[in-house]
Design an enzyme around this catalytic site. Structure first.
Site, mmCIF file in Angstrom:
data_model
loop_
_atom_site.group_PDB
_atom_site.id
_atom_site.type_symbol
_atom_site.label_atom_id
_atom_site.label_comp_id
_atom_site.label_asym_id
_atom_site.label_seq_id
_atom_site.Cartn_x
_atom_site.Cartn_y
_atom_site.Cartn_z
ATOM 1 N N CYS A 1 0.821 -1.218 0.000
ATOM 2 C CA CYS A 1 0.000 0.000 0.000
ATOM 3 C C CYS A 1 0.850 1.261 0.000
ATOM 4 C CB CYS A 1 -0.939 -0.024 1.196
ATOM 5 S SG CYS A 1 -2.029 -1.449 1.131
ATOM 6 N N HIS B 1 -3.752 6.888 1.614
ATOM 7 C CA HIS B 1 -4.018 5.566 1.044
ATOM 8 C C HIS B 1 -5.389 5.107 1.544
ATOM 9 C CE1 HIS B 1 -4.102 1.386 0.289
ATOM 10 N NE2 HIS B 1 -3.916 1.045 1.553
ATOM 11 N N ASN C 1 -10.072 -0.977 -1.123
ATOM 12 C CA ASN C 1 -8.633 -0.726 -0.960
ATOM 13 C C ASN C 1 -7.906 -1.318 -2.171
ATOM 14 O OD1 ASN C 1 -5.909 -1.005 -0.315
ATOM 15 N ND2 ASN C 1 -6.282 -1.481 1.835
#
Ligand code: COA
Length: 333
Positions: A115, A260, A290
């Site tokens: 990420c 993020h 995500n």
């Protein structure tokens, strides 16, 4: 001194919308649980007929190039962040290069920092621009997470969270920043708190023979959600503060935070701690889930297209994820 600036930004997500209601038909979960714990209403999952990590990245790249008024042939280096490359090897950087018709003409580098991967990639590209080695660098974050998910009740704590997509930026030199600074961190103590074990190389030979594999669960994402959450909220705050301190700026100077998109509750926690308004934090996890390394460039691209980023604004990017890794970047637009 030479600096780097973002000349163009683009994104692409698959057409295939996966709603919480659909997930509720294939595993024991429900819309209320997912929305309350994660903020996610739907996500995009790849269509195997049409989508690959490299071709989604190419679509995001074409949008970024068009917005920058540049051609693919202007690109002289590719930095590609993904933990879900199309092949175990080679990485998707060379596949994107081929999609763009640049095969054999430039170098392509792959980054695997989950990420935080996009900010790591941006940081690498920033250094190459500053040294003068390259002039137009394509920085990509792209992922197909959906095929690594256990889409049964056993995997429901991750299956509802992750999605697929791609984002890209084109970096070019500038007399003034641009990218003010980047800050990168990692701590391998927690490697197994969020990981996919296989196809790992450090296994006895017989365990790596496809015909011997009966338990495929080690090929799926495993996450200790509580641990990830606890560390994420601390590290996000630390790395944002580090970036502000390094530039003698304060949280009041931030025009837009693009975190993020891990979990809406994490974004809301940071927003509250920094005393930012809803307009100062860009979130699109509700629509895409995500998307790991792709989440920041997708969000940045949408925020820009919606007119939320103006010239001279101070933009803060921040990420946390598997590794653990965490990172931030401050950008004067
Ligand atoms: N639907 C319904 N119930 C679910 C579920 C789902 N999709 N996933 C887990 N549950 C259940 C669990 O089995 C557990 O049941 P039990 O109490 O009967 O054992 C219960 O919900 C609570 O599980 P828990 O894991 O403690 O929930 P939580 O409040 O911590 O929320 C996460 C789980 C994953 C949403 C949360 O931990 C989280 O957001 N973590 C951070 C994840 C993240 O950001 N990852 C990306 C990092 S880049």
């Amino acid at each position: 001194m030479r600096h780097s600036k973002i000349a163009g930004i683009g994104h692409h997500v698959p057409d295939n919308i996966i709603t919480n209601e659909y997930l509720s038909t294939i595993m024991d979960t429900n819309n209320e649980w997912i929305v309350e714990r994660t903020g996610i209403h739907e996500r995009r999952w790849m269509n195997p007929e049409t989508d690959t990590v490299a071709n989604m990245a190419a679509k995001a790249t074409r949008m970024a190039l068009e917005r920058a008024k540049l051609q693919a042939t202007d690109i002289d280096f590719i930095v590609f962040a993904t933990i879900t490359p199309d092949y175990f090897f080679p990485g998707s950087g060379v596949l994107l290069q081929r999609e763009l018709g640049l095969d054999g003409k430039i170098a392509a580098l792959d980054i695997r920092n989950a990420c935080s991967g996009f900010i790591y990639a941006l940081s690498v590209a920033d250094q190459f621009i500053k040294t003068g080695m390259y002039k137009t660098i394509l920085v990509v974050g792209a992922e197909i997470q959906s095929t690594a998910l256990d889409i049964t009740t056993r995997g429901r704590n991750t299956a509802v969270i992750f999605g697929d997509g791609a984002g890209a930026v084109v970096l070019q030199p500038s007399d003034k920043p641009g990218i003010l600074s980047t800050h990168l961190h990692s701590d391998g103590t927690f490697a197994e708190e969020l990981y996919v074990k296989d196809p790992g190389s450090s296994r006895p030979h017989k365990e790596r023979q496809p015909e011997q594999i009966t338990d495929t669960s080690t090929f799926k994402v495993v996450m200790n959600g509580n641990q990830v959450f606890k560390h994420a909220v601390v590290r996000f705050m630390e790395v944002i503060q580090e970036a502000l301190d390094a530039n003698k700026l304060t949280k009041e100077d931030i025009n837009l935070l693009v975190p993020h998109q891990a979990n809406l509750r994490i974004s809301q926690y940071i927003q509250e701690k920094l005393a930012l308004t809803g307009d100062q934090v860009y979130n699109n996890i509700m629509r895409y889930g995500n998307t790991t390394a792709a989440s920041i460039p997708i969000a940045l691209s949408e925020a820009w297209a919606e007119g939320k980023i103006k010239e001279n604004d101070l933009i803060c990017l921040a990420a946390f994820g598997s590794g653990f890794t965490w990172a931030s970047a401050l950008i004067r637009w």
